[in-house]
Design a protein around this motif. Structure first.
Motif, short mmCIF file in Angstrom:
data_model
loop_
_atom_site.label_atom_id
_atom_site.label_comp_id
_atom_site.label_asym_id
_atom_site.label_seq_id
_atom_site.Cartn_x
_atom_site.Cartn_y
_atom_site.Cartn_z
N ASP A 28 -3.49 1.46 -4.08
CA ASP A 28 -2.73 2.50 -4.76
C ASP A 28 -2.79 3.83 -4.02
O ASP A 28 -1.80 4.59 -3.99
CB ASP A 28 -3.27 2.67 -6.19
CG ASP A 28 -3.01 1.45 -7.06
OD1 ASP A 28 -2.20 0.59 -6.66
OD2 ASP A 28 -3.64 1.35 -8.14
N ASP A 29 -3.93 4.11 -3.42
CA ASP A 29 -4.10 5.35 -2.65
C ASP A 29 -3.15 5.37 -1.46
O ASP A 29 -2.45 6.36 -1.21
CB ASP A 29 -5.55 5.48 -2.20
CG ASP A 29 -5.83 6.80 -1.52
OD1 ASP A 29 -5.06 7.75 -1.71
OD2 ASP A 29 -6.84 6.89 -0.80
N ALA A 60 -0.46 3.59 -1.05
CA ALA A 60 0.93 3.57 -1.51
C ALA A 60 1.41 4.97 -1.88
O ALA A 60 2.57 5.34 -1.62
CB ALA A 60 1.08 2.63 -2.70
N ALA A 61 0.50 5.75 -2.46
CA ALA A 61 0.86 7.11 -2.87
C ALA A 61 0.79 8.11 -1.72
O ALA A 61 1.48 9.14 -1.74
CB ALA A 61 -0.07 7.56 -4.00
N ASN A 62 -0.03 7.82 -0.74
CA ASN A 62 -0.22 8.73 0.40
C ASN A 62 -0.08 7.92 1.69
O ASN A 62 -1.07 7.54 2.31
CB ASN A 62 -1.61 9.37 0.34
CG ASN A 62 -1.86 10.10 -0.96
OD1 ASN A 62 -1.39 11.21 -1.17
ND2 ASN A 62 -2.61 9.47 -1.86
N ARG A 63 1.17 7.65 2.06
CA ARG A 63 1.43 6.79 3.21
C ARG A 63 0.78 7.36 4.46
O ARG A 63 1.06 8.48 4.88
CB ARG A 63 2.93 6.65 3.44
CG ARG A 63 3.67 6.01 2.29
CD ARG A 63 3.43 4.52 2.18
NE ARG A 63 4.06 3.78 3.26
CZ ARG A 63 4.13 2.46 3.30
NH1 ARG A 63 3.59 1.75 2.33
NH2 ARG A 63 4.72 1.85 4.31
#
Length: 262
Positions: free
Chosen positions: A135-136, A138-141
């Motif tokens: 998730d990290d 995905a949110a911060n490519r």
């Protein structure tokens, strides 16, 4: 700029200080990432490492457990120390090198012995840790980034000594492999080691329980080097220094290397 990076689960940096110094002298990677340091940061033997040219360090420590550190010959600044899954463990540190590359150093939980979160809390923590990583990213490519560490999962059939025998053994179960694949996809990460060595059995860990680990060769590739697609093509020279597993009083892991031409 060309630089070589190595990652190694050292299983106590203070106990194996001499081994770290030997690797620094003999192999001289520009960046050395250690996991399972098992030491508060202030008790890591920095002076010995600085004397060998590793003047820059970012680290997150914990007494007796976990712990991650990045030692570098070039300047590095800490950019993050994540608490994945809210465990309060020292399992992640990230630093940005002078060339603008961010290095993430992870020590993913081992997960205990039983691959069932209903009866094994540690296995649940491992899956939650990986989900948080997914998730990290995905949110911060990530961009211009390298991810290394003991991820405690051998994802491919040829990353273990016997695929069928280990399908129900923690580190090679389908659910763990799927969770790791999701982490990789979320960050669009490239497995640099397998980019360079696409075929054949490849291990970085051999159990202490094996009386003759080298002959039995029942290994697993638990230690990884990944890179984002913008710099992965610049990687070359990947290797696992198997001989280190045979040093006196060794870690049960061998260091993994990659060189980048950036």
């Amino acid at each position: 700029m060309t630089f070589t990076l190595a990652t190694w689960n050292i299983n106590s940096v203070r106990l194996r200080e001499a081994l770290v110094c030997r690797l620094m002298r003999d192999e001289a990677p520009d960046v050395l990432c250690l996991q399972e340091c098992k030491s508060p940061v202030e008790k890591i033997p920095m002076e010995q490492f600085r004397a060998l040219g590793y003047e820059h360090v970012v680290a997150r420590g914990q007494k007796g457990y976990n712990g991650v550190a990045i030692f570098s010959k070039m300047p590095i600044e800490e950019v993050r120390a994540g608490d994945y899954a809210g465990l309060g463990h020292a399992r992640h540190i990230a630093g940005r090198l002078a060339n603008g590359v961010t290095v993430h150093n992870f020590y993913v939980p081992a997960g205990g012995d039983v691959p069932d979160r209903a009866v094994n809390e540690k296995f649940g923590q491992k899956l939650d840790f990986l989900t948080h990583m997914r998730d990290d990213f995905a949110a911060n490519r990530p961009a211009r980034a390298i991810l290394v560490g003991d991820l405690n999962i051998a994802p491919r059939e040829d990353d273990v000594w016997n695929h069928k025998a280990l399908l129900k053994i923690v580190s090679h179960t389908p659910i763990e492999v799927e969770h790791l694949a999701q982490v990789m996809a979320a960050g669009d990460w490239v497995d640099v080691t397998r980019q360079d060595i696409p075929e054949g059995r490849l291990y970085s860990w051999w159990s202490y329980r094996s009386p003759d680990w080298d002959t039995a060769d029942k290994g697993r590739r638990l230690d990884h080097v990944w890179a984002t697609p913008d710099i992965a093509p610049a990687a070359r020279g990947s290797r696992i220094l198997r001989a280190v597993r045979g040093w006196e009083q060794p870690s049960d892991h061998a260091p993994v290397f990659a060189t980048f031409d950036l």
